[in-house]
Design a protein around this motif. Structure first.
Motif, mmCIF file in Angstrom:
data_model
loop_
_atom_site.group_PDB
_atom_site.id
_atom_site.type_symbol
_atom_site.label_atom_id
_atom_site.label_comp_id
_atom_site.label_asym_id
_atom_site.label_seq_id
_atom_site.Cartn_x
_atom_site.Cartn_y
_atom_site.Cartn_z
ATOM 1 N N GLY A 172 -10.298 6.626 20.796
ATOM 2 C CA GLY A 172 -8.474 7.116 20.921
ATOM 3 C C GLY A 172 -7.461 6.471 20.279
ATOM 4 N N PHE A 173 -7.818 4.821 20.550
ATOM 5 C CA PHE A 173 -7.015 4.043 19.992
ATOM 6 C C PHE A 173 -7.182 3.736 18.352
ATOM 7 N N ILE A 174 -8.296 4.130 17.907
ATOM 8 C CA ILE A 174 -8.542 4.234 16.345
ATOM 9 C C ILE A 174 -7.700 5.549 15.893
ATOM 10 N N ILE A 175 -7.978 6.606 16.407
ATOM 11 C CA ILE A 175 -7.354 7.888 15.912
ATOM 12 C C ILE A 175 -5.663 7.855 16.016
ATOM 13 N N GLY A 176 -5.303 7.388 17.139
ATOM 14 C CA GLY A 176 -3.900 7.475 17.702
ATOM 15 C C GLY A 176 -2.925 6.800 16.792
ATOM 16 N N PRO A 177 -2.964 5.463 16.653
ATOM 17 C CA PRO A 177 -2.036 4.805 15.626
ATOM 18 C C PRO A 177 -2.121 5.465 14.097
ATOM 19 N N VAL A 178 -3.371 5.916 13.708
ATOM 20 C CA VAL A 178 -3.420 6.418 12.247
ATOM 21 C C VAL A 178 -2.423 7.595 12.322
ATOM 22 N N LEU A 179 -2.467 8.689 13.333
ATOM 23 C CA LEU A 179 -2.210 9.831 13.486
ATOM 24 C C LEU A 179 -0.765 9.825 13.554
ATOM 25 N N GLY A 180 -0.461 8.884 14.290
ATOM 26 C CA GLY A 180 1.166 8.430 14.826
ATOM 27 C C GLY A 180 1.806 8.220 13.433
ATOM 28 N N GLY A 181 1.167 7.278 12.652
ATOM 29 C CA GLY A 181 1.832 6.866 11.506
ATOM 30 C C GLY A 181 2.117 7.949 10.617
#
Length: 399
Positions: free
Chosen positions: A141-150
């Motif tokens: 989740g912490f891999i996907i979240g920051p990329v998607l958020g950016g």
């Protein structure tokens, strides 16, 4: 894999994505609502406030889940998080964002309830493997979240808050319609104001002699774990002149290997080595990786170290499994609340400590930050010598 475990792991993954979505856009949002470019102090206060609220409320949610059941506490916290993210998406003033981050910290304390749920539905021999899956899903989740958020933040700065709200709403629906109750609350459950004391569960935990060294190790490992979020980006900029993309790729590689190791290596390692030696092995790999980083002169070494760091990831699930053996089933939620509080304490003081140290050593030798972290890690060695698998103990139930 049973349905309840699949659902709770899916919920954990969605929760982690929702949390990670916010990190890339938070500095820019603070500049917008604070009307200033000097946001370092404000950002530090908000991060510390988030972790402080986790510390204060993790034991409380753990105790309440023991008394009233896991599902009701999860449902209330998930609903609160969804509403909070919507409010933050449209907050026009800085003070509203600060309050929103405090509420987000409170609702994120539901991870203590999620780990208690996994304990409820797992046998003692399954717990280390399943805690590994828990950490792996959170890591994914912490891999996907920051990329998607950016990516979404470039479209509209506040859009990640709305996506985080949507993910929490999905989690709420899963908990409401799919997730079965793992441990109903006790019939004699009654609420008292004394329950709100976040230090009471900590005092309870210290009544178990076998828990004290294990909790000390847990705190040390959690404290050292904050060095990556605090120092990785600025260290790679200073030493290797990396840009944002390279920093993101290195963190992504770290996250992928870490998640794979926790998902697929923890169970076999514990089955073959036992929990104590799995913990020691994991710490040895991570110590070796930090030592290498301290003397690294080429950026590609950070990518090479990703699998070594990942092997270090088997230590924490093994330690969690050891901890759950020390208390009876009626106190697992309370124990997980205590552990979540220790993580929150580390998340408050760790970044402050490591950022201060890095500021001091940066002009001389930036890589020394990894030796400092390694030195703190080695403080656990005397405690490790006394770890033995002990029978479960119980303490009188709190009124």
């Amino acid at each position: 894999m049973n349905k309840a475990l699949v659902v709770i792991l899916a919920a954990v993954t969605l929760d982690a994505i929702g949390i990670g979505l916010i990190f890339p856009i938070l500095p820019a949002l603070l500049r917008e609502v604070g009307h200033t470019t000097d946001i370092a102090t404000i950002l530090g206060v908000m991060l510390a406030l988030y972790s402080a609220c986790q510390f204060l409320f993790s034991p409380i949610l753990g105790v309440l889940s023991d008394r009233f059941g896991r599902r009701p506490v999860l449902l209330v916290s998930l609903a609160g998080a969804a509403i909070d993210y919507v409010v933050m998406a449209f907050a026009p003033e800085l003070w509203l964002l600060v309050i929103g981050r405090a509420i987000a910290g409170i609702t994120s304390a539901n991870m203590a309830v999620a780990t208690a749920y996994i304990t409820d539905i797992s046998s003692e021999d399954e717990r280390a493997k399943r805690f590994g899956l828990f950490h792996a899903m959170f890591g994914i989740g912490f891999i996907i979240g920051p990329v998607l958020g950016g990516i979404m933040g470039d479209i509209w700065l506040r859009s990640p808050f709305l996506v985080a709200a949507l993910l929490n709403a999905v989690n709420f629906a899963l908990a409401l319609f799919v997730l079965p109750e793992s441990r109903p609350g006790r019939r004699d459950a009654r609420f008292t104001w004394d329950t709100l004391n976040p230090f009471k569960p900590l005092a309870w935990a210290f009544t178990f002699k076998a828990l004290i060294p294990l909790m000390a190790i847990y705190l040390i490992m959690s404290l050292v774990g904050t060095v990556y979020g605090t120092s990785w980006a600025i260290y790679s900029e200073d030493v290797f002149a990396w840009n944002g993309m390279m920093i993101g790729l290195s963190l992504g590689a770290f996250g992928v290997f870490h998640a794979l190791a926790q998902a697929f290596l923890t169970g076999p390692a514990v089955a073959r080595l036992g929990e104590r030696w799995s913990l020691i092995t994991g710490m040895a790999f991570e110590t070796g990786a930090m030592l290498t980083l301290a003397f690294a002169s080429q950026g590609w070494l950070l990518f090479l170290m990703a699998p070594l760091f990942a092997l270090g990831g088997i230590g924490m699930p093994a330690l969690q499994s050891l901890l759950t053996r020390q208390v009876d089933a009626d106190r697992q939620g309370q124990l997980q609340g205590v552990l979540a509080s220790l993580v929150s304490l580390a998340s408050v003081f760790g970044p402050l400590f490591f950022s201060f140290v890095y500021h001091g050593i940066r002009p001389v030798w930036p890589g020394a930050i990894w030796l400092v972290a390694m030195g703190i890690y080695l403080l656990a060695l005397p405690l490790m010598a006394g770890i033995r698998r002990s029978p479960r103990m119980s303490a009188p139930l709190e009124p």
